[in-house]
Design an enzyme around this catalytic site. Structure first.
Site, PDB file in Angstrom:
ATOM      1  CG  ASP A 197      -2.322   0.509   0.901  1.00 30.13           C
ATOM      2  OD1 ASP A 197      -2.458   1.330  -0.021  1.00 30.13           O
ATOM      3  OD2 ASP A 197      -3.276   0.114   1.607  1.00 30.13           O
ATOM      4  CG  ASP A 205      -9.492   1.835  -0.819  1.00 25.55           C
ATOM      5  OD1 ASP A 205      -8.483   1.604  -1.518  1.00 25.55           O
ATOM      6  OD2 ASP A 205      -9.479   1.791   0.428  1.00 25.55           O
ATOM      7  CD  GLU A 217       0.785   5.394  -7.168  1.00 27.27           C
ATOM      8  OE1 GLU A 217       1.085   6.592  -7.156  1.00 27.27           O
ATOM      9  OE2 GLU A 217       0.008   4.896  -8.010  1.00 27.27           O
ATOM     10  CD1 TRP A 218      -4.449   3.276  -3.146  1.00 31.41           C
ATOM     11  CD2 TRP A 218      -3.679   5.271  -2.492  1.00 31.41           C
ATOM     12  NE1 TRP A 218      -4.082   3.166  -1.836  1.00 31.41           N
ATOM     13  CE2 TRP A 218      -3.610   4.373  -1.397  1.00 31.41           C
ATOM     14  CE3 TRP A 218      -3.259   6.591  -2.297  1.00 31.41           C
ATOM     15  CZ2 TRP A 218      -3.130   4.740  -0.144  1.00 31.41           C
ATOM     16  CZ3 TRP A 218      -2.780   6.961  -1.049  1.00 31.41           C
ATOM     17  CH2 TRP A 218      -2.716   6.045   0.006  1.00 31.41           C
ATOM     18  N   GLY A 219      -3.058   4.726  -8.240  1.00 35.11           N
ATOM     19  CA  GLY A 219      -2.992   5.425  -9.517  1.00 35.11           C
ATOM     20  C   GLY A 219      -2.546   6.863  -9.427  1.00 35.11           C
ATOM     21  CG  ASP A 220      -2.781   9.027  -5.736  1.00 32.21           C
ATOM     22  OD1 ASP A 220      -3.878   8.913  -6.316  1.00 32.21           O
ATOM     23  OD2 ASP A 220      -2.678   9.156  -4.506  1.00 32.21           O
ATOM     24  CG  ASN A 221       2.795   9.257  -7.676  1.00 29.70           C
ATOM     25  OD1 ASN A 221       3.187  10.408  -7.787  1.00 29.70           O
ATOM     26  ND2 ASN A 221       2.344   8.766  -6.525  1.00 29.70           N
TER      27      ASN A 221
END
Length: 404
Positions: A152, A207, A185-189
Site C-alpha cells: 500500500d 478504493d 498506489e491508487w494510480g496517483d503517480n
C-alpha cells in the site's frame, strides 16, 4: 537463539549488499489476472487466524477454488510489533499460531496465502510499515511461506513511488520465494507507465465502494462505485498484458448491490482483465453471489491467454459496448446499460466495423459472420441476423462470438 539471530541478520545483510542492477520481479507469475479473496472490504481490521482458516475452507467448499480462485489474502492489521532487531511479528492475540502455521494450513488446502504491507513507516491502519525494513520483511515473508504481497501507499509523503516499489520488488526477488507483487498506489503517480517491470498488477484508482455510480467521501479521501472505477480505465488498456495488469480493486460482489449490479460488476472486471479478488464473506454468501463469482464463462473471458483488456467499442451515452479479443479468433462483447431503466436495444452487426489498433484485431461484420452465445442466459444466435436484446437497468448482456 543468538546463533539464529546472527544468521538471520547475516542473511539480510547479504541481501542488501548483493542487489544487482538487473533485479526483477518473478516473471512466471500472473500470466493471467490473479484470482483470490481479500479480507478488507468486509472485515477491515477485524482479522484473525480462525477467520482466515475458515475463508480457506469456504473457498474450497463453495467451488471457488475449482473455479480458479487461489489466493487467500490478509489485508491490513495482521501486524504486531517489530522485535528488537527490526523483524516484523504477527499480532500474537489474533494470530497466536503464527503466520507459518497459517500458511501451512492454507497450502494444505491447495491454496496460497497473501499478506499486506505498506511503503511508508505505517500502514493505512497505523500498523508498522515496511519503509527501511524491506529486505527484512521480504525475508520474513519468504520464511513464513507467503505467496502474495499487497503493498500500500499510506504515510509516504516524502517517498518516490517508483523507487519505493522497486526496492520492495528487489527485496522479494532476493528473498528467493516467488511472491506475486500487487502494487496498491491508487494510480496517483501513474504506475501503469513505470510498473510493468516492478509489479504484477497496479491499482488504477482509490478504493472501491459497494455502489453502482457514486463517490463516497471519507473526509480526507474518497472511494468509488463500479462506474467511476470503470471510467477511470480510459486510456490504460495498452499497459495491460500477461504478467502486468490494471487492477480495478477488490470486488464488492455480494456486499449489498443488486443482483444485476453484481453481475455487471463481475462481468466488467472480467472484460477489463482486472484481477478477480473477491471481497465478501465466503462463509455465508448466497447462492446467487456464489453463482456470479464462480461463473465459468465469465471467468474464461478474464483468464483468456491473450491477456487483452477490453476496449470501449461503441458509446451511445447510457448504452456502451465493449469488445475483447480472445484466443482462437473468438471475441467477447458486452452491452452495458448505465441507466436506471431497462433498455430495449437493436443492433445490426452488418453496419459495424471493429478495429483495435492496440491488439491489431479487426472485424468487418458485413463480411465475416460469427455465432454468438449469451453467457448469462444461454441464448444463441448469429451476427448475420439483427440482434434485439433487453439490457437490464444497471446491467449487462454478454455475448461470446465464435467464427462460423
Amino acid at each position: 537463539m543468538r546463533k539464529q539471530l546472527l544468521l538471520g541478520l547475516g542473511l539480510v545483510s547479504a541481501l542488501l549488499v548483493s542487489v544487482q542492477a538487473s533485479a526483477q520481479k518473478f516473471e512466471q507469475l500472473a500470466k493471467t489476472p490473479q484470482m483470490g479473496w481479500n479480507s478488507w472490504n468486509t472485515f477491515g481490521c477485524n482479522v484473525d487466524e480462525k477467520m482466515i482458516r475458515a475463508m480457506a475452507d469456504a473457498m474450497v467448499t463453495s467451488g471457488m477454488k475449482a473455479a480458479g480462485y487461489e489466493y487467500i489474502n490478509i489485508d491490513d492489521c495482521w501486524h504486531g510489533e517489530r522485535d528488537k532487531n527490526g523483524f516484523i511479528q504477527a499480532d500474537k492475540k489474533h494470530f497466536p499460531s503464527g503466520m507459518k502455521a497459517l500458511a501451512d494450513y492454507v497450502h494444505a488446502k491447495g491454496l496460497k496465502l497473501g499478506i499486506y504491507s505498506d511503503a511508508g513507516n505505517t500502514t493505512c491502519a497505523g500498523r508498522p510499515g515496511s519503509r527501511g525494513h524491506e529486505y527484512q520483511d521480504a525475508l520474513t515473508y519468504a520464511s513464513w511461506g507467503i505467496d502474495y504481497v499487497k503493498y500500500d501507499w499510506c504515510d509516504t509523503q516524502d517517498i518516490n513511488p517508483k523507487s519505493a516499489y522497486a526496492t520492495m520488488r528487489d527485496a522479494i526477488h532476493k528473498a528467493g520465494r516467488p511472491m506475486l507483487f500487487s502494487i496498491c498506489e491508487w494510480g496517483d503517480n501513474q504506475p501503469w507507465e513505470w510498473a510493468q517491470d516492478v509489479g504484477h498488477s497496479w491499482r488504477t484508482t482509490g478504493d472501491i465502494y459497494p455502489c453502482w455510480n457514486c463517490e463516497h467521501n471519507h473526509g480526507s479521501w474518497s472511494s468509488f462505485g463500479v462506474l467511476p472505477i470503470l471510467d477511470k480505465q480510459a486510456g490504460l488498456r495498452k499497459y495491460a498484458g500477461p504478467g502486468h495488469w490494471n487492477d480495478m480493486d477488490m470486488m464488492e460482489v455480494g456486499n449489498g448491490m443488486t443482483e444485476e449490479e453484481d453481475r455487471a460488476h463481475f462481468s466488467l472486471w472480467a472484460f477489463m482483465a482486472s484481477p478477480l479478488i473477491a471481497g465478501n464473506d465466503l462463509r455465508n454468501m448466497s447462492d446467487t453471489t456464489r453463482a456470479i463469482l464462480t461463473h465459468k464463462e465469465t471467468i474464461a473471458i478474464n483468464q483468456d491467454k491473450l491477456g487483452i483488456q477490453a476496449m470501449k467499442w461503441i458509446d451511445e451515452g447510457d448504452l456502451e459496448i465493449y469488445i475483447k479479443p480472445l484466443e482462437k479468433g473468438h471475441y467477447a462483447v458486452l452491452f452495458l446499460n448505465r441507466a436506471d431503466d431497462a433498455m430495449d436495444y437493436r443492433f445490426d452487426w452488418s453496419f459495424h466495423y471493429m478495429k483495435d489498433d492496440i491488439s491489431k484485431h479487426e472485424i468487418f461484420f458485413d463480411k465475416q459472420a460469427f455465432n454468438w452465445r449469451n453467457i448469462w442466459n444461454g441464448e444463441t444466435g448469429s451476427t448475420k441476423e439483427v440482434l434485439n436484446i433487453k439490457v437490464p437497468a444497471h446491467g449487462v448482456v454478454v455475448l461470446r462470438l465464435s467464427p462460423r
